[in-house]
Design an enzyme around this catalytic site. Structure first.
Site, PDB file in Angstrom:
ATOM      1  CE1 TYR A  54      10.140  -3.802  -7.900  1.00 26.24           C
ATOM      2  CE2 TYR A  54      12.068  -5.225  -8.090  1.00 26.24           C
ATOM      3  CZ  TYR A  54      11.196  -4.482  -7.305  1.00 26.24           C
ATOM      4  OH  TYR A  54      11.368  -4.430  -5.947  1.00 26.24           O
ATOM      5  CG  HIS A 107       8.778   2.968  -0.317  1.00 29.53           C
ATOM      6  ND1 HIS A 107       7.873   2.201   0.377  1.00 29.53           N
ATOM      7  CD2 HIS A 107       9.617   3.479   0.631  1.00 29.53           C
ATOM      8  CE1 HIS A 107       8.149   2.246   1.676  1.00 29.53           C
ATOM      9  NE2 HIS A 107       9.188   3.021   1.855  1.00 29.53           N
ATOM     10  N   GLY A 172      -4.488   2.539   4.234  1.00 32.51           N
ATOM     11  CA  GLY A 172      -4.078   1.311   3.539  1.00 32.51           C
ATOM     12  C   GLY A 172      -2.621   0.947   3.719  1.00 32.51           C
ATOM     13  CB  THR A 173       0.199   1.896   5.126  1.00 32.86           C
ATOM     14  OG1 THR A 173       1.512   1.471   5.474  1.00 32.86           O
ATOM     15  CG2 THR A 173      -0.240   3.040   6.027  1.00 32.86           C
ATOM     16  CB  ALA A 216      -9.134   3.089   1.273  1.00 24.59           C
TER      17      ALA A 216
END
Ligand code: OAD
Length: 245
Positions: A54, A107, A172-173, A216
């Site tokens: 991360y 998320h 975009g998923t 997109a």
């Protein structure tokens, strides 16, 4: 009366900004095992490794810049005001940096961390300095990210938005992750028209009234700036004139 537009974004909208997606070629979950990096169990077993992952991703987000697709959505919010709702699966802050005022980060957010003990969220937390404890209670921190097996944030609010949607647009998923992949069905049950913009064929593409494959920012440029129609009329036009793919 103005109609309600609910937009769901995924990793594809930030791809042009240089942030890797998860499931396209070169996507993160094609290179790494999410079980070792993005679960509460992985964090308990090897916190150092999870922090490293991360830290790297946070650095990438800080260095990235919003692209036109993020800016077009901020324009839509400006045009539609309270009739516009943005839900994102992305943990980056590129929507906000493009001028978006309200974003539901289902998320989590990679610029934030959360205390494992009192759950207080720290804004602008530098993951490189993850040994800095919670300022409220001194507890250890974790990335403010929803890991596999955890409940996404804002689900009540999201259901409220979806139930009032006249138009639902996903951008975009890949439609591979639930519950987000299910939102198209919920919006439809409440009478919304549904529209998808995605580079590759998404897993749930056939559930949409109209699915368009492409970049997109390019598609949204047509929608907002090059169209003789207003943005919402543009959707109506396409839904009416093309069959779902
Ligand atoms: P995916 O990586 O699964 O899908 C991204 C989609 O974006 C792909 O289907 C691409 O075709 C598309 N894409 C790539 N570039 C694009 C572009 N320029 N324009 C339009 N589309 C483009 O990412 P998500 O669906 O967002 O969860 O993944 C959902 C969740 O899975 C993520 O939020 C993450 C991950 O595990 C957590 O981190 C909790």
């Amino acid at each position: 009366m103005k109609r309600n537009l609910v937009v769901l974004t995924g990793a594809g909208i930030s791809a042009e900004s240089g942030i890797p997606t998860f499931r396209s070629n070169g996507g993160l979950w094609k290179q790494y095992r999410f079980e070792e990096l993005a679960t509460p169990e992985a964090f308990a077993a090897n916190p150092e490794l999870v922090w490293q992952f991360y830290q790297w991703r946070q650095k990438g987000v800080i260095e990235a810049k919003p692209n036109d697709a993020h800016r077009y959505l901020a324009d839509l919010e400006e045009i539609l005001g309270k009739h516009f709702h943005l839900i994102t699966q992305n943990v980056d802050d590129l929507h906000e940096r493009a001028g978006q005022k309200k974003v539901l980060h289902m998320h989590g957010e990679i610029r934030k961390a959360r205390c494992l003990r009192c759950h207080k969220v720290a804004e602008n937390y530098d993951y490189q300095k993850n040994s800095i404890p919670c300022l409220a209670c001194g507890g250890k921190m974790r990335p403010h990210i929803v890991w596999f097996g955890e409940m996404p944030f804002f689900m009540d609010k999201i259901h409220q938005c979806l139930s009032k949607a006249d138009l639902f647009l996903a951008i975009g998923t890949s439609g591979a992750v639930y519950p987000a992949a299910q939102f198209v069905h919920i919006a439809k049950e409440h009478g919304a028209k549904t529209f998808l913009i995605n580079l590759d064929a998404a897993n749930n593409a056939t559930a949409f009234d109209f699915a368009i494959q492409g970049d997109a920012a390019e598609i949204m440029a047509q929608m907002i700036h090059k169209s003789e129609y207003s943005p919402l009329d543009w959707f109506d036009y396409h839904i009416k004139n093309h069959s779902a793919r």
